[in-house]
Motif scaffolding. Structure first.
Motif, PDB file in Angstrom:
ATOM      1  N   GLY A  37      57.742  29.159  43.966  1.00 47.83           N
ATOM      2  CA  GLY A  37      58.379  29.884  44.890  1.00 47.83           C
ATOM      3  C   GLY A  37      57.744  31.330  44.938  1.00 47.83           C
ATOM      4  O   GLY A  37      57.015  31.789  44.366  1.00 47.83           O
ATOM      5  N   LYS A  38      58.508  32.008  45.811  1.00 52.19           N
ATOM      6  CA  LYS A  38      58.294  33.434  46.145  1.00 52.19           C
ATOM      7  C   LYS A  38      58.890  34.535  45.040  1.00 52.19           C
ATOM      8  O   LYS A  38      59.949  34.087  44.707  1.00 52.19           O
ATOM      9  N   LYS A  39      57.955  35.479  44.616  1.00 55.04           N
ATOM     10  CA  LYS A  39      58.578  36.121  43.673  1.00 55.04           C
ATOM     11  C   LYS A  39      58.131  37.842  43.903  1.00 55.04           C
ATOM     12  O   LYS A  39      57.034  37.946  44.600  1.00 55.04           O
ATOM     13  N   ALA A  40      58.837  38.837  43.557  1.00 55.09           N
ATOM     14  CA  ALA A  40      58.366  40.154  43.700  1.00 55.09           C
ATOM     15  C   ALA A  40      57.482  40.452  42.705  1.00 55.09           C
ATOM     16  O   ALA A  40      57.780  40.199  41.553  1.00 55.09           O
ATOM     17  N   VAL A  41      56.525  41.094  43.107  1.00 54.21           N
ATOM     18  CA  VAL A  41      55.443  41.649  41.872  1.00 54.21           C
ATOM     19  C   VAL A  41      55.286  43.024  42.253  1.00 54.21           C
ATOM     20  O   VAL A  41      55.218  43.664  43.100  1.00 54.21           O
TER      21      VAL A  41
END
Length: 117
Positions: A37-41
């Motif tokens: 899934g999407k994650k904050a980097v």
């Protein structure tokens, strides 16, 4: 070949910090897609490695910055440190985020006359 050659990438690992507790300034936050899934980097000023932000660290940064929107985190300072956490039945080292001075800013305690009840 080492695991770090395959999985190392540009993301910060607990082993990169060791016992250090650097105070870093958030440069920017980008959303990236991963297999799960999407994650904050999070990128930090003057640093090559980024932090893949989990929910625990996200909530800590919201608490530290007072900003729920990650678009407003740039310029805020945080302290990174390593602690042991439970993960899949094991205690493993993980990066956590804290106030740069190790404690929240002092809270103004209202006087008895200022309390609204």
């Amino acid at each position: 070949m080492k695991a770090s050659d395959i999985y190392g990438g540009n993301s910060l690992k607990a082993s990169d910090l060791g016992n250090a507790q650097p105070i870093v300034t958030i440069d920017k936050v980008e959303m990236k897609s991963f297999e799960n899934g999407k994650k904050a980097v999070i990128s930090f000023k003057g640093k090559d490695k980024t932090l893949i932000c989990n929910v625990t660290n996200w909530n800590s940064i919201v608490d530290i910055t007072g900003e729920e929107d990650s678009d407003n985190w740039a310029g805020h300072k945080v302290r990174l440190y390593v602690t042991k956490v439970d993960y899949q039945g094991k205690r493993v080292p993980a990066i956590r985020v804290d106030y740069p001075n190790g404690k929240p800013e002092p809270v103004q305690t209202p006087t008895e006359d200022e309390v609204p009840f």
